[in-house]
Write a protein that holds these residues in place. Sequence first.
Motif, mmCIF file in Angstrom:
data_model
loop_
_atom_site.group_PDB
_atom_site.id
_atom_site.type_symbol
_atom_site.label_atom_id
_atom_site.label_comp_id
_atom_site.label_asym_id
_atom_site.label_seq_id
_atom_site.Cartn_x
_atom_site.Cartn_y
_atom_site.Cartn_z
ATOM 1 N N THR A 6 0.821 -1.202 0.000
ATOM 2 C CA THR A 6 0.000 0.000 0.000
ATOM 3 C C THR A 6 0.860 1.258 0.000
ATOM 4 O O THR A 6 2.024 1.249 0.414
ATOM 5 C CB THR A 6 -0.914 0.036 1.232
ATOM 6 N N SER A 7 0.257 2.349 -0.447
ATOM 7 C CA SER A 7 0.948 3.634 -0.438
ATOM 8 C C SER A 7 1.352 4.032 0.974
ATOM 9 O O SER A 7 2.448 4.552 1.202
ATOM 10 C CB SER A 7 0.053 4.713 -1.049
ATOM 11 N N THR A 8 0.469 3.777 1.933
ATOM 12 C CA THR A 8 0.749 4.154 3.315
ATOM 13 C C THR A 8 1.957 3.395 3.862
ATOM 14 O O THR A 8 2.834 3.979 4.518
ATOM 15 C CB THR A 8 -0.476 3.886 4.207
ATOM 16 N N TYR A 11 5.106 4.745 2.240
ATOM 17 C CA TYR A 11 5.411 6.060 2.816
ATOM 18 C C TYR A 11 6.067 5.909 4.184
ATOM 19 O O TYR A 11 7.093 6.531 4.481
ATOM 20 C CB TYR A 11 4.118 6.877 2.915
ATOM 21 N N THR A 12 5.500 5.061 5.013
ATOM 22 C CA THR A 12 6.021 4.853 6.371
ATOM 23 C C THR A 12 7.432 4.280 6.336
ATOM 24 O O THR A 12 8.320 4.713 7.091
ATOM 25 C CB THR A 12 5.092 3.905 7.151
ATOM 26 N N ASN A 71 -1.099 13.230 2.346
ATOM 27 C CA ASN A 71 -1.952 12.050 2.511
ATOM 28 C C ASN A 71 -1.161 10.797 2.151
ATOM 29 O O ASN A 71 -1.008 10.484 0.976
ATOM 30 C CB ASN A 71 -3.198 12.167 1.633
ATOM 31 N N PRO A 72 -0.654 10.060 3.128
ATOM 32 C CA PRO A 72 0.133 8.853 2.843
ATOM 33 C C PRO A 72 -0.612 7.835 1.984
ATOM 34 O O PRO A 72 0.013 7.046 1.273
ATOM 35 C CB PRO A 72 0.426 8.297 4.241
ATOM 36 N N ALA A 73 -1.951 7.850 2.026
ATOM 37 C CA ALA A 73 -2.729 6.890 1.240
ATOM 38 C C ALA A 73 -2.620 7.162 -0.258
ATOM 39 O O ALA A 73 -2.914 6.283 -1.078
ATOM 40 C CB ALA A 73 -4.199 6.925 1.667
#
Length: 201
Positions: A6-8, A11-12, A71-73
């Motif tokens: 996932t994008s989140t 990102y993390t 927006n991490p998503a």
Amino acid sequence: MHDTMTSTALYTACFEQDSLAQHEAYTTLWHMLYRVAYAMLHAYPDGDAITTDCTQKALIKIHRNLGQCQNPATFREWCMQIVRRTVLDELRRPEHRRRASMPDAEHGPWAAPIETLQLDDLRGILTEVIDAGPLSARSRRVVVGRYFSEQNDDLLAQTESELAQKPVLASHIQVTRAKNLAALRRDPALIARLREFVEEG
């Protein structure tokens, strides 16, 4: 770490300093950005070298501006916008504008004999076949961008609008792609070339 994460999560992981997760996250980003840049640049002379340069510049911009992604998503989409703008800035340079207006006889259809091609995956093979088909540079960007570089029609429309300096709608991209696929299916030389790849594999 895979492109399907996932994008989140991606990102993390980018914030995990000096960790394996961070290294893998940036490796994933590199491949993702490279595909987007390659779809826009591969038809240009020295396209591979320019693609690598733009990918590196985009990755550095992303690293320096991670905090600006609100927006991490939507982190993947944010990164793709950065690499797209990086490529567009490169294409606006005078030397690329001159090259784009010149006939490309040296790199025309079937310029390279099949035995000299160095393609290591299916994406490379299909892209090479499409490059040699009866499509314009814009049409190749639309087909390769949609099917091999994870770019949706809205993003492709933005790219073509900025390159053409006039509005191009997502609906125009859809019509263009439908015509492109029909043209590829009707091209006997392209089908023969693809058959050669399959039979040699």
